[in-house]
Write a protein that holds these residues in place. Sequence first.
Motif: not given
Length: 118
Positions: A44-58, A75-87
């Motif tokens: 399975x693929x594991x996604x963190x709440x942080x990645x999920x939240x970034x994906x949800x918000x953006x 920071x915006x950079x942290x959101x960018x990294x979480x969002x890229x990983x989630x996508x």
Amino acid sequence: MPMGMGRGWGKGRGRRRKMRMIGFIPQVRHFYPALPPIGQPKPPIFMTYEEFEALRLVDFEGLTQEEAGKRMGVSRGTVWRALSSARKKVAQMLVEGRELIILPQGNEVPKDIAEEGP
């Protein structure tokens, strides 16, 4: 003295991870393909709440990465990294037909609890 046991050494390397403000804890945290996999199933693929939240918000709420970062307390950079990983994880799940499991990482704080404060 064994490495890491001397003075000045903490439990890990680098800085402590900053707490992430999470505005929405997902009720459904496990997604899997409708058809069983052919052959040996992939892990399975594991996604963190942080990645999920970034994906949800953006992607779901339509916020900019800057706005999402302010809501999450990072920071915006942290959101960018979480969002890229989630996508990437969502795409991998869809293309390869793998399970997706959303798990807490341990540094998330639900926003309503964070706003109450002491």
